[in-house]
Design a protein around this motif. Structure first.
Motif, PDB file in Angstrom:
ATOM      1  N   THR A  19    -112.906-103.195 -23.711  1.00  0.00           N
ATOM      2  CA  THR A  19    -112.088-104.414 -23.636  1.00  0.00           C
ATOM      3  C   THR A  19    -112.915-105.585 -23.127  1.00  0.00           C
ATOM      4  O   THR A  19    -112.829-106.708 -23.648  1.00  0.00           O
ATOM      5  CB  THR A  19    -110.863-104.189 -22.735  1.00  0.00           C
ATOM      6  N   LEU A  20    -113.724-105.332 -22.097  1.00  0.00           N
ATOM      7  CA  LEU A  20    -114.607-106.386 -21.576  1.00  0.00           C
ATOM      8  C   LEU A  20    -115.547-106.907 -22.652  1.00  0.00           C
ATOM      9  O   LEU A  20    -115.812-108.108 -22.731  1.00  0.00           O
ATOM     10  CB  LEU A  20    -115.422-105.853 -20.392  1.00  0.00           C
ATOM     11  N   VAL A  23    -113.409-109.045 -25.112  1.00  0.00           N
ATOM     12  CA  VAL A  23    -112.984-110.270 -24.421  1.00  0.00           C
ATOM     13  C   VAL A  23    -114.177-111.192 -24.163  1.00  0.00           C
ATOM     14  O   VAL A  23    -114.085-112.414 -24.351  1.00  0.00           O
ATOM     15  CB  VAL A  23    -112.274-109.912 -23.095  1.00  0.00           C
ATOM     16  N   LEU A  40    -108.810-116.952 -21.156  1.00  0.00           N
ATOM     17  CA  LEU A  40    -108.565-115.584 -20.709  1.00  0.00           C
ATOM     18  C   LEU A  40    -107.363-115.527 -19.765  1.00  0.00           C
ATOM     19  O   LEU A  40    -107.271-116.287 -18.805  1.00  0.00           O
ATOM     20  CB  LEU A  40    -109.809-115.038 -19.996  1.00  0.00           C
ATOM     21  N   PHE A  45    -105.565-109.683 -21.783  1.00  0.00           N
ATOM     22  CA  PHE A  45    -106.492-108.622 -21.394  1.00  0.00           C
ATOM     23  C   PHE A  45    -105.788-107.270 -21.381  1.00  0.00           C
ATOM     24  O   PHE A  45    -106.336-106.268 -21.871  1.00  0.00           O
ATOM     25  CB  PHE A  45    -107.087-108.917 -20.020  1.00  0.00           C
ATOM     26  N   GLN A  48    -105.152-105.894 -24.946  1.00  0.00           N
ATOM     27  CA  GLN A  48    -106.369-105.353 -25.552  1.00  0.00           C
ATOM     28  C   GLN A  48    -106.796-104.050 -24.873  1.00  0.00           C
ATOM     29  O   GLN A  48    -107.261-103.114 -25.528  1.00  0.00           O
ATOM     30  CB  GLN A  48    -107.492-106.390 -25.476  1.00  0.00           C
TER      31      GLN A  48
END
Length: 548
Positions: A19-20, A23, A40, A45, A48
């Motif tokens: 995810t990081l 993103v 963001l 977040f 996702q």
């Protein structure tokens, strides 16, 4: 049980890292692109993260990696699209990608620099995910049958859209959504709404009543009517309309001629396959397909039935005309020619100068209705004019802020000015009969930074096209039929052509103030409709009506 809990913590860690990655690439691209902003938030977040947690819990790692290849490809397409158009992908564009693949490929081939950042991100993302999956393969929890559940879940939204069947509002990608969400919602809309209606029911819910052919008020007019149909001509870059670089010197020289009238035109569509059928069938508002099928107001048919020889000469290739030719009542065209006749390749257009050569094939002993359909200034712009027309370059351009793509476009506009000059010159040498030249364009193109191209209802410049009518050889004074109102629509220009062909005109003034309609990238209105209105001071306002 404890062992499963420990394994699931690795799923959480793996999903969190992936995810990081997604993103981070999203936000990096936003910082890189000046249209987007860093946005963001926790909800985005979490969405996702939950998606990734489900994917990494699938039993087979190969299935997981295939899923991420698909997702990364969607992200790549979205970033590429935004780099050129300045928006995420609309539903219909997925279909156009396949039906207009060569055109899309040729356009992006001319701006390969925009692919660099998205492609680098694509490979970094996949390599990182591949490494993470390999590292945690033995540690993660594998949930049986989860892949089947996910496949079923994917169909929930499109099924829901299909069952609701609301045909008035449509999906517009949100700039604030992340790429995967926009891709999923757009594709859901494509499969649930657009494709079933387009290919199964063939019904849009927007069909307009079919109108009859206008009455003939003058039998067999002894004149010639020449429609010069431009391609992607943006009036904002023509010096005729005040642009600061002298891109249309010939047209400027005609400004003070009483037989030369020009206005700010508004197209009926944002792609060729919509603008040209709407224009040549005098369609006022979508959905005009029933009108086109009736052929009641097909200009070629009307011309033929009132004594004109009819000609359609296009520089565009056979494949580029494939979707619109069926709307042109070609059985009423005496002489048809396209770029493929010259290039011998169905996908390769000819240069516009060959339209001048084709004038030699016209029999000017008879009244003629002639359409000359250009290819310049379609992207890639540098392919639409001969190399000797590279009049502007980085060294001699007055405005040093212009990028190379816009300089190429200006060269294509200058080439169009040259083509128009020589069409008028050659025809004036061929005939003494009163002859009227009408110039407009199928649509325009956006040349704003990060908002390039056409096919977008939300790009104002895409429907801002040029128009002029110019008479030679003792023509009728058409100035009496125009007022000070600065705008004119495709539909109204069509009525001007109809009047010149001997049919009853629909307006006291051809440039009448009324609501104008611009259709999106689908002729039935599935890609949305824009209504343009004017107040007492002639200020323009817009109302979007997207199909859902």
């Amino acid at each position: 049980m404890k062992n499963n809990f420990i394994k699931f913590t690795y799923n959480i860690l793996l999903a969190f890292i992936i995810t990081l990655l997604f993103v981070s690439f999203d936000q990096i691209f936003r910082l890189y692109n000046n249209i987007l902003v860093f946005n963001l938030d926790f909800k985005s977040f979490l969405e996702q993260f939950f998606i990734n947690l489900l994917i990494v819990s699938i039993v087979k790692s190969r299935a997981i990696f295939v899923a991420y290849i698909i997702l990364a490809t969607f992200v790549w397409f979205q970033l590429l699209h935004f780099s050129y158009f300045g928006t995420w992908i609309f539903p219909l564009e997925y279909m156009l990608f396949f039906t207009k693949f060569k055109e899309v490929f040729d356009t992006f081939k001319s701006v390969t620099n925009i692919t660099i950042i998205p492609t680098i991100m694509f490979f970094i993302l996949l390599i990182s995910i591949y490494y993470l999956l390999k590292k945690y393969e033995e540690k993660r929890l594998k949930i049986p049958y989860l892949s089947y559940i996910l496949i079923i879940a994917i169909f929930i939204n499109p099924i829901n859209l299909y069952l609701k069947d609301n045909t008035r509002k449509g999906h517009r990608p949100s700039v604030e959504y992340y790429q995967i969400k926009n891709s999923y919602l757009s594709i859901s809309h494509l499969f649930a709404i657009i494709l079933p209606k387009k290919f199964l029911s063939n019904y849009s819910g927007l069909e307009q009543p079919v109108v009859p052919t206008p009455n003939i008020i003058l039998n067999n007019p002894d004149i010639n009517v020449v429609v010069i149909m431009g391609e992607s001509a943006n009036r904002n870059f023509m010096s005729l309309y005040g642009y600061h670089i002298k891109s249309t010197p010939y047209l400027e020289s005609l400004k003070n001629d009483k037989n030369f009238i020009y206005k700010d035109a508004i197209s009926s569509g944002v792609v060729t396959d919509v603008g040209i059928p709407n224009f040549f069938n005098m369609i006022k508002q979508p959905d005009g397909v029933p009108q086109a099928i009736s052929q009641n107001t097909c200009i070629f048919k009307m011309a033929k039935e009132n004594g004109f020889q009819t000609y359609f000469y296009s520089a565009q290739a056979q494949d580029q005309l494939a979707q619109l030719k069926s709307y042109l009542c070609t059985n009423f065209i005496d002489d048809y020619y396209d770029g493929t006749n010259l290039t011998k390749d169905t996908g390769t257009p000819a240069l516009d100068e060959h339209l001048i050569t084709k004038i030699d094939d016209i029999d000017f002993s008879k009244p003629s209705f002639i359409t000359l359909h250009q290819r310049a200034s379609h992207s890639p712009f540098y392919d639409t004019y001969p190399k000797e027309f590279e009049i502007y370059n980085k060294d001699n351009i007055e405005d040093k802020t212009l990028n190379q793509n816009l300089i190429n476009y200006l060269n294509s506009v200058r080439y169009t000015d040259y083509i128009i000059k020589n069409i008028i010159k050659k025809i004036s040498e061929k005939t003494n009969r009163p002859t009227y030249f009408i110039f407009t364009s199928d649509h325009s193109t956006s040349m704003e930074k990060n908002r390039n191209g056409h096919g977008r209802l939300d790009f104002d410049s895409v429907w801002q096209i040029p128009f002029f009518v110019y008479g030679i050889n003792n023509p009728e004074n058409l100035g009496n039929y125009f007022q000070d109102f600065p705008y004119i629509s495709h539909y109204q220009i069509g009525n001007l052509v109809s009047y010149l062909l001997g049919y009853q005109k629909q307006y006291e003034y051809f440039n009448t103030k009324e609501d104008y309609y611009v259709c999106g990238a689908d002729i039935s209105g599935f890609d949305g409709i824009l209504k343009i209105s004017f107040d007492k001071e002639n200020n323009l306002s817009k109302d979007f009506n997207f199909i859902k």
